[in-house]
Design a protein around this motif. Structure first.
Motif, PDB file in Angstrom:
ATOM      1  N   ARG A 195       0.855  -1.176   0.000  1.00 21.27           N
ATOM      2  CA  ARG A 195       0.000   0.000   0.000  1.00 21.27           C
ATOM      3  C   ARG A 195       0.896   1.232   0.000  1.00 21.27           C
ATOM      4  NH1 ARG A 195      -3.034  -0.245   5.084  1.00 21.27           N
ATOM      5  NH2 ARG A 195      -1.188   0.740   5.939  1.00 21.27           N
ATOM      6  N   ILE A 196       0.555   2.177  -0.838  1.00 21.26           N
ATOM      7  CA  ILE A 196       1.319   3.428  -0.838  1.00 21.26           C
ATOM      8  C   ILE A 196       0.385   4.563  -0.461  1.00 21.26           C
ATOM      9  CG2 ILE A 196       2.632   5.081  -2.247  1.00 21.26           C
ATOM     10  CD1 ILE A 196       3.650   2.817  -3.905  1.00 21.26           C
ATOM     11  N   SER A 197       0.745   5.285   0.593  1.00 20.14           N
ATOM     12  CA  SER A 197      -0.033   6.485   0.863  1.00 20.14           C
ATOM     13  C   SER A 197       0.948   7.599   1.179  1.00 20.14           C
ATOM     14  CB  SER A 197      -1.045   6.266   1.984  1.00 20.14           C
ATOM     15  OG  SER A 197      -0.456   6.367   3.229  1.00 20.14           O
ATOM     16  N   ASP A 198       0.834   8.665   0.450  1.00 20.64           N
ATOM     17  CA  ASP A 198       1.800   9.774   0.486  1.00 20.64           C
ATOM     18  C   ASP A 198       3.200   9.212   0.250  1.00 20.64           C
ATOM     19  OD1 ASP A 198      -0.216  11.612   0.946  1.00 20.64           O
ATOM     20  OD2 ASP A 198      -0.168  11.243   3.090  1.00 20.64           O
ATOM     21  N   ALA A 199       4.093   9.457   1.202  1.00 20.55           N
ATOM     22  CA  ALA A 199       5.474   9.017   0.981  1.00 20.55           C
ATOM     23  C   ALA A 199       5.763   7.704   1.701  1.00 20.55           C
ATOM     24  CB  ALA A 199       6.431  10.109   1.443  1.00 20.55           C
ATOM     25  N   GLU A 200       4.692   6.987   2.077  1.00 21.49           N
ATOM     26  CA  GLU A 200       4.856   5.773   2.873  1.00 21.49           C
ATOM     27  C   GLU A 200       4.480   4.523   2.075  1.00 21.49           C
ATOM     28  OE1 GLU A 200       4.025   6.521   7.259  1.00 21.49           O
ATOM     29  OE2 GLU A 200       2.580   4.961   6.745  1.00 21.49           O
ATOM     30  N   LEU A 201       5.413   3.603   2.011  1.00 21.90           N
ATOM     31  CA  LEU A 201       5.144   2.320   1.329  1.00 21.90           C
ATOM     32  C   LEU A 201       5.090   1.213   2.380  1.00 21.90           C
ATOM     33  CD1 LEU A 201       5.131   0.231  -1.080  1.00 21.90           C
ATOM     34  CD2 LEU A 201       7.618   0.424  -1.089  1.00 21.90           C
ATOM     35  N   THR A 202       3.962   0.517   2.463  1.00 19.58           N
ATOM     36  CA  THR A 202       3.856  -0.616   3.386  1.00 19.58           C
ATOM     37  C   THR A 202       3.832  -1.904   2.574  1.00 19.58           C
ATOM     38  OG1 THR A 202       2.525   0.738   4.876  1.00 19.58           O
ATOM     39  CG2 THR A 202       2.510  -1.636   5.273  1.00 19.58           C
ATOM     40  N   VAL A 203       4.754  -2.826   2.905  1.00 15.29           N
ATOM     41  CA  VAL A 203       4.731  -4.133   2.232  1.00 15.29           C
ATOM     42  C   VAL A 203       4.226  -5.174   3.234  1.00 15.29           C
ATOM     43  CG1 VAL A 203       6.453  -3.746   0.442  1.00 15.29           C
ATOM     44  CG2 VAL A 203       7.210  -4.437   2.703  1.00 15.29           C
ATOM     45  N   ARG A 212      10.493   1.986  -8.260  1.00  9.68           N
ATOM     46  CA  ARG A 212       9.434   2.558  -9.118  1.00  9.68           C
ATOM     47  C   ARG A 212       8.766   3.778  -8.495  1.00  9.68           C
ATOM     48  NH1 ARG A 212       6.553  -2.553 -10.646  1.00  9.68           N
ATOM     49  NH2 ARG A 212       5.123  -1.935  -9.025  1.00  9.68           N
ATOM     50  N   ASN A 213       8.850   3.855  -7.156  1.00 11.22           N
ATOM     51  CA  ASN A 213       8.147   4.945  -6.464  1.00 11.22           C
ATOM     52  C   ASN A 213       9.147   5.862  -5.777  1.00 11.22           C
ATOM     53  OD1 ASN A 213       5.145   4.000  -6.712  1.00 11.22           O
ATOM     54  ND2 ASN A 213       6.292   2.186  -6.085  1.00 11.22           N
ATOM     55  N   ARG A 214       9.660   6.784  -6.556  1.00 12.11           N
ATOM     56  CA  ARG A 214      10.766   7.626  -6.100  1.00 12.11           C
ATOM     57  C   ARG A 214      10.389   8.549  -4.945  1.00 12.11           C
ATOM     58  NH1 ARG A 214      14.988   5.146  -7.212  1.00 12.11           N
ATOM     59  NH2 ARG A 214      16.123   7.036  -6.610  1.00 12.11           N
ATOM     60  N   SER A 215       9.107   8.812  -4.769  1.00 13.68           N
ATOM     61  CA  SER A 215       8.711   9.765  -3.728  1.00 13.68           C
ATOM     62  C   SER A 215       8.613   9.098  -2.343  1.00 13.68           C
ATOM     63  CB  SER A 215       7.371  10.409  -4.070  1.00 13.68           C
ATOM     64  OG  SER A 215       6.400   9.383  -4.201  1.00 13.68           O
ATOM     65  N   VAL A 216       8.716   7.749  -2.299  1.00 11.11           N
ATOM     66  CA  VAL A 216       8.590   7.043  -1.016  1.00 11.11           C
ATOM     67  C   VAL A 216       9.771   7.380  -0.103  1.00 11.11           C
ATOM     68  CG1 VAL A 216       8.722   4.754   0.050  1.00 11.11           C
ATOM     69  CG2 VAL A 216       7.154   5.142  -1.855  1.00 11.11           C
ATOM     70  N   LEU A 230      19.103   1.029   1.734  1.00 11.40           N
ATOM     71  CA  LEU A 230      18.488   1.531   0.502  1.00 11.40           C
ATOM     72  C   LEU A 230      17.691   2.806   0.778  1.00 11.40           C
ATOM     73  CD1 LEU A 230      17.855   0.579  -2.521  1.00 11.40           C
ATOM     74  CD2 LEU A 230      15.759  -0.387  -1.585  1.00 11.40           C
ATOM     75  N   MET A 231      16.888   2.773   1.851  1.00  9.63           N
ATOM     76  CA  MET A 231      16.059   3.931   2.194  1.00  9.63           C
ATOM     77  C   MET A 231      16.920   5.082   2.723  1.00  9.63           C
ATOM     78  SD  MET A 231      13.097   3.159   1.207  1.00  9.63           S
ATOM     79  CE  MET A 231      12.299   4.646   1.802  1.00  9.63           C
TER      80      MET A 231
END
Lengths: 104, 142
Positions: free
Chosen positions: A7-15, A39-43, A70-71
């Motif tokens: 799930r991606i919401s704003d700059a947060e990616l939850t796997v 793929r999601n550079r804004s995360v 990585l982050m």
């Protein structure tokens, strides 16, 4: 490549990881997360939701540490959500909570 | 209760979960707590993983899993005939790894030590490694 729920919401990616994380499953998980992050550079924050993970050994620690780097390289952070008791134990031993924060 | 079982497996990552299941089934009659079960499963997983990715880094081999219950004492030996460990003390240091390219955490032995009562390692370069994991299963007294 395996498919992970995320799930991606704003700059947060939850796997949402599931089942057992060991040397056998770590490679495909790593590949999939790196692809999502790439793929999601804004995360800026990657959260590992472990509520459906039944087992994790130090191969999982390797996956988390690698994604932390990585982050960090893009100025981001990581978080761990809903680990079971035995996973909390291994996260503590590896010092993962010094790098991250628990997410409820 | 006393019991002993010996299993030979090929050094394939898919067999890590088999080894965990085998040790779970073996200690089930002792009625271990969930925590004890998770501890033993994790330690065995670490040792088998080490044999696969370090011991047999150069190719396939055989891993022997020998489990023994003597009273309330569980002993698990994970044996390979792989390349062995040059410096056991160094290998057991937390975060030490010879395989950074594989994104290893270097926490394998630290986890084994934290989850078991005793961890013994015997190794000879080019001959192989034996890891002996020992743990008292508390509920075995009941």
């Amino acid at each position: 490549m395996i498919k992970l729920n995320y799930r991606i919401s704003d700059a947060e990616l939850t796997v949402f990881l599931k089942d057992e994380i060991d040397q056998n499953s770590a490679g495909p998980i790593r590949e999939c997360i790196d692809c999502l992050v790439g793929r999601n550079r804004s995360v800026r924050k990657l959260i590992f939701d472990l509520s459906k993970v039944t087992f994790m050994d130090s191969s999982g620690i390797g996956v988390i540490l690698g994604r932390y780097k990585l982050m960090a390289a893009r100025g981001g952070t990581i978080g761990i959500a809903n680990p079971n008791e035995s996973i909390v134990k291994i996260l503590r031993i590896a010092g993962i909570y010094k790098l991250t924060n628990k997410v409820s | 209760m006393n019991n002993r079982i010996k299993i030979e497996m090929q050094s394939k990552p898919v067999n890590e979960s088999f080894a965990r299941s085998a040790v779970s089934a073996f200690i089930a009659p002792l009625d271990p707590t969930l925590e004890e079960l998770a501890d033993v499963r994790t330690a065995v997983s670490e040792a088998v993983t080490n044999s696969i990715i370090h011991g047999y880094a150069m190719g396939d081999g055989v891993i022997t899993l020998e489990m023994c219950i003597c009273g309330d004492l569980l002993t698990v030996e994970i044996k390979d005939r792989g390349r062995g460990i040059k410096d056991i003390e160094q290998a057991m240091q937390p975060y030490f790894t010879t395989g950074p390219e594989g994104e290893r955490s270097g926490m394998g032995f630290a986890v084994m030590k934290a989850f078991m009562d005793k961890v013994e390692v015997f190794s000879k370069p080019a001959e192989g490694t034996v890891v002996r994991l020992i743990k008292r299963i508390s509920s075995a007294d009941a």
